[in-house]
Design an enzyme around this catalytic site. Structure first.
Site, PDB file in Angstrom:
ATOM      1  N   SER A 170       0.871  -1.179   0.000  1.00  0.00           N
ATOM      2  CA  SER A 170       0.000   0.000   0.000  1.00  0.00           C
ATOM      3  C   SER A 170       0.903   1.222   0.000  1.00  0.00           C
ATOM      4  CB  SER A 170      -0.862   0.003   1.276  1.00  0.00           C
ATOM      5  OG  SER A 170      -1.441   1.285   1.477  1.00  0.00           O
ATOM      6  N   TYR A 183      -2.764  -1.029  10.444  1.00  0.00           N
ATOM      7  CA  TYR A 183      -2.684  -1.249   8.984  1.00  0.00           C
ATOM      8  C   TYR A 183      -1.346  -0.734   8.439  1.00  0.00           C
ATOM      9  CZ  TYR A 183      -4.132  -1.175   4.059  1.00  0.00           C
ATOM     10  OH  TYR A 183      -4.221  -1.374   2.704  1.00  0.00           O
TER      11      TYR A 183
HETATM   12  P1  NAD Z   1     -11.368  -6.181  -0.369  1.00  0.00           P
HETATM   13  O1  NAD Z   1     -11.937  -6.087   0.994  1.00  0.00           O
HETATM   14  O2  NAD Z   1     -12.235  -5.991  -1.555  1.00  0.00           O
HETATM   15  O3  NAD Z   1     -10.581  -7.547  -0.553  1.00  0.00           O
HETATM   16  C1  NAD Z   1      -9.831  -8.150   0.474  1.00  0.00           C
HETATM   17  C2  NAD Z   1      -9.798  -9.630   0.205  1.00  0.00           C
HETATM   18  O4  NAD Z   1      -9.004 -10.275   1.216  1.00  0.00           O
HETATM   19  C3  NAD Z   1     -11.191 -10.263   0.277  1.00  0.00           C
HETATM   20  O5  NAD Z   1     -11.310 -11.224  -0.742  1.00  0.00           O
HETATM   21  C4  NAD Z   1     -11.179 -10.916   1.655  1.00  0.00           C
HETATM   22  O6  NAD Z   1     -12.064 -11.997   1.739  1.00  0.00           O
HETATM   23  C5  NAD Z   1      -9.733 -11.383   1.714  1.00  0.00           C
HETATM   24  N1  NAD Z   1      -9.321 -11.742   3.057  1.00  0.00           N
HETATM   25  C6  NAD Z   1      -9.403 -11.019   4.201  1.00  0.00           C
HETATM   26  N2  NAD Z   1      -8.927 -11.738   5.228  1.00  0.00           N
HETATM   27  C7  NAD Z   1      -8.525 -12.936   4.720  1.00  0.00           C
HETATM   28  C8  NAD Z   1      -7.940 -14.103   5.279  1.00  0.00           C
HETATM   29  N3  NAD Z   1      -7.686 -14.176   6.587  1.00  0.00           N
HETATM   30  N4  NAD Z   1      -7.657 -15.137   4.463  1.00  0.00           N
HETATM   31  C9  NAD Z   1      -7.911 -15.074   3.133  1.00  0.00           C
HETATM   32  N5  NAD Z   1      -8.473 -14.006   2.555  1.00  0.00           N
HETATM   33  C10 NAD Z   1      -8.771 -12.943   3.350  1.00  0.00           C
HETATM   34  O7  NAD Z   1     -10.187  -5.094  -0.371  1.00  0.00           O
HETATM   35  P2  NAD Z   1      -9.121  -4.706  -1.498  1.00  0.00           P
HETATM   36  O8  NAD Z   1      -9.101  -3.244  -1.554  1.00  0.00           O
HETATM   37  O9  NAD Z   1      -9.329  -5.476  -2.740  1.00  0.00           O
HETATM   38  O10 NAD Z   1      -7.767  -5.159  -0.778  1.00  0.00           O
HETATM   39  C11 NAD Z   1      -6.875  -6.108  -1.342  1.00  0.00           C
HETATM   40  C12 NAD Z   1      -5.451  -5.761  -0.891  1.00  0.00           C
HETATM   41  O11 NAD Z   1      -5.073  -4.505  -1.428  1.00  0.00           O
HETATM   42  C13 NAD Z   1      -5.280  -5.658   0.627  1.00  0.00           C
HETATM   43  O12 NAD Z   1      -4.044  -6.229   1.002  1.00  0.00           O
HETATM   44  C14 NAD Z   1      -5.264  -4.161   0.847  1.00  0.00           C
HETATM   45  O13 NAD Z   1      -4.554  -3.806   2.009  1.00  0.00           O
HETATM   46  C15 NAD Z   1      -4.563  -3.699  -0.409  1.00  0.00           C
HETATM   47  N6  NAD Z   1      -4.771  -2.278  -0.732  1.00  0.00           N
HETATM   48  C16 NAD Z   1      -5.987  -1.813  -1.111  1.00  0.00           C
HETATM   49  C17 NAD Z   1      -6.126  -0.455  -1.421  1.00  0.00           C
HETATM   50  C18 NAD Z   1      -7.429   0.141  -1.880  1.00  0.00           C
HETATM   51  O14 NAD Z   1      -7.489   1.364  -2.036  1.00  0.00           O
HETATM   52  N7  NAD Z   1      -8.473  -0.622  -2.110  1.00  0.00           N
HETATM   53  C19 NAD Z   1      -5.024   0.390  -1.340  1.00  0.00           C
HETATM   54  C20 NAD Z   1      -3.808  -0.123  -0.949  1.00  0.00           C
HETATM   55  C21 NAD Z   1      -3.674  -1.464  -0.651  1.00  0.00           C
END
Ligand code: NAD
Length: 285
Positions: A170, A183
């Site tokens: 991130s 986080y």
């Molecule tokens: P999201 O909530 O749509 O997806 C998260 C996914 O992780 C889901 O499929 C959830 O079921 C899964 N998950 C959570 N805990 C889990 C576990 N214990 N075992 C297996 N799966 C698990 O969110 P997203 O935005 O798609 O996030 C995906 C990644 O991207 C994360 O690591 C998040 O920190 C990172 N991220 C997202 C953003 C953003 O702006 N959306 C920015 C920076 C980083």
């Protein structure tokens, strides 16, 4: 992007060219692949020719939808339920993947979550949950992948590398984030974990990199983009003046997983529309 979204937030036109099958014959595992960024990454890898294990923790139907979509590109796909923070479940997932697909070439350590609280009200459980999934979960999956990459070595017809790991980090691996201390700590940890693994296993021709997304339109951060006021406020932080779409990350992941990036190792690729460029300095400072 749907027309209604285009009207509300104009300026996003995705490339329409045919994707190359640059990941043909490669086997990929994407964690947390039934939502948001993981879903887009799994689909993009499948479209680029990889067979994909779609990991999910809960939500079998949405995982199956991703599997069905990947199969439309002619790639194989299977859904596998596992909590990435549980060592035994991760071990079983890799064993089953190797039974089904023979090996693993690409791991995308994507699963992650937020549990936000003001620092002095943050519970130990909130701290532990975020560290266990976002950091320890990535460690457990990366360790299994490296074991298989080292066992198998390079298969030159498949890839120049014995294996590729992409950690979903991130912008908060470098930007401090008040109210989200657990986080930001987890993503800062991912950064040095990624670099240390890359340094250690590079001699085995294993590449380890991160993608550091900025603000991407997913369920994790709905409150940051779902109203025009929230969207406008978010745009103060983004020089490129649009939110990221999960597909922006999918394309970056295909490149990092492919031999097109063969000399890229131990790097965080920021896909953030410039969020890390200190946007406040555009008019201040
Ligand atoms: P999201 O909530 O749509 O997806 C998260 C996914 O992780 C889901 O499929 C959830 O079921 C899964 N998950 C959570 N805990 C889990 C576990 N214990 N075992 C297996 N799966 C698990 O969110 P997203 O935005 O798609 O996030 C995906 C990644 O991207 C994360 O690591 C998040 O920190 C990172 N991220 C997202 C953003 C953003 O702006 N959306 C920015 C920076 C980083």
């Amino acid at each position: 992007m749907s027309d209604s979204k285009q009207e509300q937030y104009p300026g996003v036109v995705m490339p329409k060219c045919e994707p190359l099958k640059i990941l043909k014959n490669q086997k990929a595992l994407v964690t947390g692949a039934n939502s948001g960024i993981g879903k887009a990454v799994a689909i993009a890898l499948g479209e680029a020719g990889a067979d994909v294990v779609v990991n999910y923790r809960s939500g079998e139907d949405s995982a199956q939808e991703v599997v069905d979509k990947i199969k439309q590109f002619g790639s194989k796909a299977i859904a596998h339920q596992a909590d990435v923070s549980q060592e035994d479940q991760v071990g079983t997932m890799f064993k089953q993947m190797i039974q089904e697909f023979g090996t693993i070439d690409i791991l995308v350590n994507n699963a992650g979550l937020q549990q936000d609280a003001p620092f002095d009200q943050m519970t130990l459980q909130q701290w532990n949950t975020v560290i266990n999934v976002n950091l320890t979960g990535q460690f457990l999956c990366a360790r299994e992948a490296v074991r298989e990459f080292k066992r198998r070595g390079v298969v030159s017809e498949v890839s120049n590398a014995a294996g590729k790991i992409i950690c979903m980090s991130s912008v908060h691996e470098v930007i401090p984030w008040a109210g989200h201390v657990n986080y930001a700590a987890s993503k800062g940890g991912v950064m040095l974990m990624m670099k240390s693994i890359a340094q250690e296993v590079g001699p085995y021709r294993i590449r380890v990199n991160s993608i550091a997304p900025g603000a991407i339109r997913t369920p994790i951060n709905t409150e940051a983009w779902s109203t025009p006021e929230a969207y406008d406020s978010l745009m103060q932080l983004v020089p490129y003046k649009r939110i990221g779409e999960p597909e922006d990350i999918g394309r970056a992941a295909v490149w990092l997983a492919s031999d097109l990036s063969d000399y890229v190792n131990g790097t965080s690729l920021f896909v953030d529309g410039g969020m890390t460029l200190y946007p406040g300095f555009a008019t201040g400072g």
